[in-house]
Design a protein around this motif. Structure first.
Motif, PDB file in Angstrom:
ATOM      1  N   UNK B  83       0.816  -1.217   0.000  1.00 39.27           N
ATOM      2  CA  UNK B  83       0.000   0.000   0.000  1.00 39.27           C
ATOM      3  C   UNK B  83       0.845   1.261   0.000  1.00 39.27           C
ATOM      4  N   UNK B  84       2.089   1.158   0.481  1.00 40.41           N
ATOM      5  CA  UNK B  84       2.973   2.323   0.512  1.00 40.41           C
ATOM      6  C   UNK B  84       3.780   2.451  -0.774  1.00 40.41           C
ATOM      7  N   UNK B  85       3.467   1.630  -1.768  1.00 38.67           N
ATOM      8  CA  UNK B  85       4.136   1.738  -3.056  1.00 38.67           C
ATOM      9  C   UNK B  85       5.466   1.017  -3.149  1.00 38.67           C
ATOM     10  N   UNK B  86       5.793   0.261  -2.113  1.00 37.01           N
ATOM     11  CA  UNK B  86       7.076  -0.450  -2.149  1.00 37.01           C
ATOM     12  C   UNK B  86       6.950  -1.718  -2.987  1.00 37.01           C
ATOM     13  N   UNK B  87       7.893  -1.949  -3.918  1.00 33.90           N
ATOM     14  CA  UNK B  87       7.832  -3.171  -4.719  1.00 33.90           C
ATOM     15  C   UNK B  87       8.048  -4.399  -3.850  1.00 33.90           C
ATOM     16  N   UNK B  88       7.189  -5.377  -4.009  1.00 32.84           N
ATOM     17  CA  UNK B  88       7.235  -6.579  -3.183  1.00 32.84           C
ATOM     18  C   UNK B  88       7.717  -7.796  -3.982  1.00 32.84           C
ATOM     19  N   UNK B  89       7.225  -7.898  -5.237  1.00 31.39           N
ATOM     20  CA  UNK B  89       7.510  -9.120  -5.990  1.00 31.39           C
ATOM     21  C   UNK B  89       7.277  -8.877  -7.479  1.00 31.39           C
TER      22      UNK B  89
END
Lengths: 305, 138
Positions: B83-89
């Motif tokens: 939700x904070x825009x951080x790339x996860x995968x």
């Protein structure tokens, strides 16, 4: 196989309305716990600045500030909206009451909702309620309180009661120090970690009609097993002209092992307007990436600052 | 084999780019779902109650991807963000032929660690096409 027994089991779960606990802290509860009203340009950097800018995270640092605050923050990237409200008043000692809620919109595609309208009843939201009592606003003050957190995801919920304490002191040379700590005391479906702590220092400079408030702080968040290891380091500056208009900027870095590797830097900017006992504050940015930078606004009525 | 209700099985190649949410327990890698009807058990489509119960039990962990017939092979990338825009995968990063596909997410980040439950964003880019859909982990 997607056979009859599987479908029957799902229908049975729905029919009985079984509330299964969540596996841990959700993304939207994590978002809510990172929030602060716009009057605080950033939580960690402003934890010791004092007044309403610090009260959300460390009630003792709020000093003699009283009044009522409402705020809203919106993250357009993820369609996340947070509402915040707080009241500080004297009833014997100083009291602070807070409530906040984060909800995520547009969980399902329109085509999916057209096909299965029942999905509209499933949501994702997190709620916080808090009450703190503050003793001795002045050179040294402490607060004790509790916080209730509820985490709801697609019909399942988890909740917890947390104890919270904070302390604030005025130091020589005009410095201020503030500490805040909280720990889950009773949980229902939220695997607790060791707790959450924040610490900050601040200094105010005033020259004629211009004032400057600098602050720096850290947050170590291990409150939940699925939130363990979050760290924030930030500093903020708020300059105020003629007690009328203020500009704020905060810079910091955040690490959240349950979201991504490494530290992620961030910026936040704030603008405040003060008229009599009323203040309106706007903020853009904060922890997270620039593409998801939230915009926040808060409105404050503060008879005593 | 994935647990595929009938409405996740297609027999024709799509006419437009599309990214969609899929109600299925499939959490595996990308595979073509057009033309696989014969190998998929025939089941009745989910009722509304079944769909709600399924989503409530397991969230939304899979996406359908349509590459139109009019296109040649297209580079497709699907990234998951928090939700904070951080790339996860990075879920998909390959060149796909026209067709319909299904891809699932096992709830881990790029390093293979489990992420927290909740709502994530899947952003698909394929040439000029860009679409955002939610993935919801329970």
């Amino acid at each position: 196989m997607y056979g009859g027994s599987f479908s029957s089991r799902l229908i049975l779960v729905a029919a009985l309305g079984l509330v299964r606990p969540l596996a841990g802290q959700s993304t939207h509860l994590a978002e809510l716990e990172r929030k602060a009203p716009a009057i605080s340009v950033e939580s960690a950097g402003a934890v010791a600045v004092g007044g309403w800018a610090s009260a959300w995270l460390a009630p003792a640092a709020g000093g003699r500030a009283t009044g009522v605050l409402i705020g809203v923050e919106h993250n357009g990237f993820a369609a996340v909206t947070s509402m915040m409200a707080a009241a500080r008043f004297r009833l014997g000692p100083m009291w602070q009451l807070t409530v906040a809620q984060t909800s995520v919109k547009d969980l399902f595609d329109a085509t999916l909702l057209d096909q299965y309208p029942g999905l509209a009843q499933l949501g994702a939201s997190a709620t916080q309620l808090g009450a703190d009592v503050i003793f001795g606003p002045g050179m040294f003050s402490v607060s004790l309180g509790w916080r209730y957190e509820r985490d709801e995801l697609l019909g399942d919920a988890a909740s917890a009661w947390l104890a919270r304490g904070s302390a604030a002191a005025r130091l020589p040379l005009g410095f201020r120090l503030s500490l805040s700590a909280e720990r889950a005391m009773s949980t229902a479906g939220m695997p607790a970690g060791t707790g959450r702590a924040a610490m900050g220092v601040a200094r105010h400079i005033r020259a004629n009609r211009f004032s400057l408030a600098w602050g720096a702080g850290v947050i170590a968040d291990d409150a939940w097993s699925r939130g363990r290891g979050r760290r924030v380091i930030a500093t903020s500056v708020r300059s105020t002209l003629a007690d009328l208009v203020s500009f704020s900027v905060a810079v910091g870095t955040e690490r959240d092992p349950f979201a991504s590797d490494g530290w992620l830097g961030f910026l936040a900017f704030g603008l405040g307007l003060n008229v009599g006992t009323w203040s309106a504050d706007f903020r853009h940015g904060g922890p997270g990436t620039t593409q998801a930078a939230p915009t926040a606004m808060s409105l404050l009525w503060a008879p005593e600052q | 084999m994935a647990l595929l209700p009938d409405d996740l099985v297609v027999t024709s190649v799509p006419s437009a780019f599309r990214l969609g949410q899929a109600i299925t327990s499939y959490t595996g890698p990308l595979f073509r779902r057009d033309g696989v009807a014969a190998s998929t058990p025939a089941t009745a489509g989910m009722s509304g109650a079944e769909a709600v119960a399924s989503v409530r039990a397991q969230g939304i962990r899979a996406l359908t991807v349509d590459i139109p017939a009019a296109n040649a092979s297209t580079p497709v990338r699907i990234r998951i963000y928090d939700l904070a825009g951080r790339p996860v995968r990075i879920l998909v990063d390959e060149t796909l032929d026209p067709g319909s596909y299904l891809v699932g997410w096992d709830g881990t980040d790029q390093s293979g660690r489990s992420v927290r439950p909740g709502v994530y964003l899947a952003i698909m880019t394929a040439g000029e096409f860009r679409s955002v859909r939610r993935l919801i982990l329970k």
